[in-house]
Design a protein around this motif. Structure first.
Motif, PDB file in Angstrom:
ATOM      1  N   ARG A  28      37.348  53.471 -93.927  1.00  0.00           N
ATOM      2  CA  ARG A  28      38.444  53.907 -94.802  1.00  0.00           C
ATOM      3  C   ARG A  28      39.494  54.687 -94.021  1.00  0.00           C
ATOM      4  O   ARG A  28      40.693  54.515 -94.240  1.00  0.00           O
ATOM      5  N   ARG A  29      39.049  55.543 -93.115  1.00  0.00           N
ATOM      6  CA  ARG A  29      39.975  56.318 -92.287  1.00  0.00           C
ATOM      7  C   ARG A  29      40.811  55.376 -91.417  1.00  0.00           C
ATOM      8  O   ARG A  29      42.034  55.533 -91.297  1.00  0.00           O
ATOM      9  N   SER A  30      40.162  54.395 -90.845  1.00  0.00           N
ATOM     10  CA  SER A  30      40.847  53.429 -89.995  1.00  0.00           C
ATOM     11  C   SER A  30      41.878  52.631 -90.800  1.00  0.00           C
ATOM     12  O   SER A  30      43.006  52.416 -90.336  1.00  0.00           O
ATOM     13  N   ALA A  31      41.493  52.199 -91.982  1.00  0.00           N
ATOM     14  CA  ALA A  31      42.411  51.433 -92.830  1.00  0.00           C
ATOM     15  C   ALA A  31      43.593  52.299 -93.243  1.00  0.00           C
ATOM     16  O   ALA A  31      44.745  51.835 -93.252  1.00  0.00           O
ATOM     17  N   LEU A  32      43.347  53.551 -93.579  1.00  0.00           N
ATOM     18  CA  LEU A  32      44.418  54.459 -93.963  1.00  0.00           C
ATOM     19  C   LEU A  32      45.373  54.682 -92.790  1.00  0.00           C
ATOM     20  O   LEU A  32      46.595  54.636 -92.959  1.00  0.00           O
ATOM     21  N   ASP A  33      44.827  54.896 -91.602  1.00  0.00           N
ATOM     22  CA  ASP A  33      45.664  55.078 -90.410  1.00  0.00           C
ATOM     23  C   ASP A  33      46.550  53.858 -90.174  1.00  0.00           C
ATOM     24  O   ASP A  33      47.738  53.989 -89.869  1.00  0.00           O
ATOM     25  N   ALA A  34      45.988  52.667 -90.330  1.00  0.00           N
ATOM     26  CA  ALA A  34      46.749  51.432 -90.117  1.00  0.00           C
ATOM     27  C   ALA A  34      47.851  51.296 -91.164  1.00  0.00           C
ATOM     28  O   ALA A  34      48.989  50.922 -90.837  1.00  0.00           O
ATOM     29  N   ARG A  35      47.542  51.600 -92.423  1.00  0.00           N
ATOM     30  CA  ARG A  35      48.559  51.525 -93.480  1.00  0.00           C
ATOM     31  C   ARG A  35      49.679  52.531 -93.230  1.00  0.00           C
ATOM     32  O   ARG A  35      50.862  52.218 -93.387  1.00  0.00           O
ATOM     33  N   GLN A  36      49.322  53.747 -92.835  1.00  0.00           N
ATOM     34  CA  GLN A  36      50.333  54.766 -92.572  1.00  0.00           C
ATOM     35  C   GLN A  36      51.234  54.361 -91.410  1.00  0.00           C
ATOM     36  O   GLN A  36      52.444  54.572 -91.456  1.00  0.00           O
ATOM     37  N   ALA A  37      50.660  53.770 -90.380  1.00  0.00           N
ATOM     38  CA  ALA A  37      51.452  53.311 -89.241  1.00  0.00           C
ATOM     39  C   ALA A  37      52.408  52.201 -89.672  1.00  0.00           C
ATOM     40  O   ALA A  37      53.576  52.181 -89.251  1.00  0.00           O
ATOM     41  N   ALA A  38      51.942  51.309 -90.520  1.00  0.00           N
ATOM     42  CA  ALA A  38      52.804  50.226 -91.014  1.00  0.00           C
ATOM     43  C   ALA A  38      53.949  50.781 -91.852  1.00  0.00           C
ATOM     44  O   ALA A  38      55.096  50.325 -91.729  1.00  0.00           O
ATOM     45  N   VAL A  39      53.667  51.762 -92.677  1.00  0.00           N
ATOM     46  CA  VAL A  39      54.713  52.380 -93.500  1.00  0.00           C
ATOM     47  C   VAL A  39      55.736  53.085 -92.619  1.00  0.00           C
ATOM     48  O   VAL A  39      56.950  52.965 -92.837  1.00  0.00           O
ATOM     49  N   ARG A  40      55.269  53.814 -91.613  1.00  0.00           N
ATOM     50  CA  ARG A  40      56.195  54.495 -90.700  1.00  0.00           C
ATOM     51  C   ARG A  40      57.087  53.487 -89.970  1.00  0.00           C
ATOM     52  O   ARG A  40      58.291  53.695 -89.824  1.00  0.00           O
ATOM     53  N   ALA A  41      56.490  52.388 -89.517  1.00  0.00           N
ATOM     54  CA  ALA A  41      57.259  51.369 -88.801  1.00  0.00           C
ATOM     55  C   ALA A  41      58.300  50.741 -89.722  1.00  0.00           C
ATOM     56  O   ALA A  41      59.459  50.535 -89.314  1.00  0.00           O
ATOM     57  N   MET A  42      57.934  50.445 -90.943  1.00  0.00           N
ATOM     58  CA  MET A  42      58.877  49.843 -91.880  1.00  0.00           C
ATOM     59  C   MET A  42      59.986  50.833 -92.232  1.00  0.00           C
ATOM     60  O   MET A  42      61.157  50.462 -92.315  1.00  0.00           O
ATOM     61  N   ALA A  43      59.631  52.096 -92.420  1.00  0.00           N
ATOM     62  CA  ALA A  43      60.651  53.114 -92.717  1.00  0.00           C
ATOM     63  C   ALA A  43      61.645  53.225 -91.566  1.00  0.00           C
ATOM     64  O   ALA A  43      62.856  53.343 -91.793  1.00  0.00           O
ATOM     65  N   ALA A  44      61.159  53.165 -90.344  1.00  0.00           N
ATOM     66  CA  ALA A  44      62.042  53.233 -89.176  1.00  0.00           C
ATOM     67  C   ALA A  44      62.988  52.031 -89.153  1.00  0.00           C
ATOM     68  O   ALA A  44      64.184  52.184 -88.874  1.00  0.00           O
ATOM     69  N   ARG A  45      62.479  50.862 -89.468  1.00  0.00           N
ATOM     70  CA  ARG A  45      63.333  49.666 -89.503  1.00  0.00           C
ATOM     71  C   ARG A  45      64.402  49.781 -90.576  1.00  0.00           C
ATOM     72  O   ARG A  45      65.546  49.385 -90.378  1.00  0.00           O
TER      73      ARG A  45
END
Length: 50
Positions: A28-45
């Motif tokens: 769950r921690r790993s999945a949350l980290d991956a989702r947060q990274a994806a959100v940060r990347a999309m926000a930056a774009r």
């Protein structure tokens, strides 16, 4: 465990309810980290587009 698969023994941990709690927490921690990274990347774009 992100895609639940609940096989017969000897593999008795295909669902969160039957898996070791530490393993579930790690997944769950790993999945949350991956989702947060994806959100940060999309926000930056989106910020780049203005």
């Amino acid at each position: 465990m992100q895609l639940e698969y609940d096989p017969a023994p000897p593999f008795d941990s295909g669902s969160p309810g039957r898996a070791d709690p530490e393993v579930v927490a790690t997944i769950r921690r790993s999945a949350l980290d991956a989702r947060q990274a994806a959100v940060r990347a999309m926000a930056a774009r989106l910020r780049e587009r203005g």
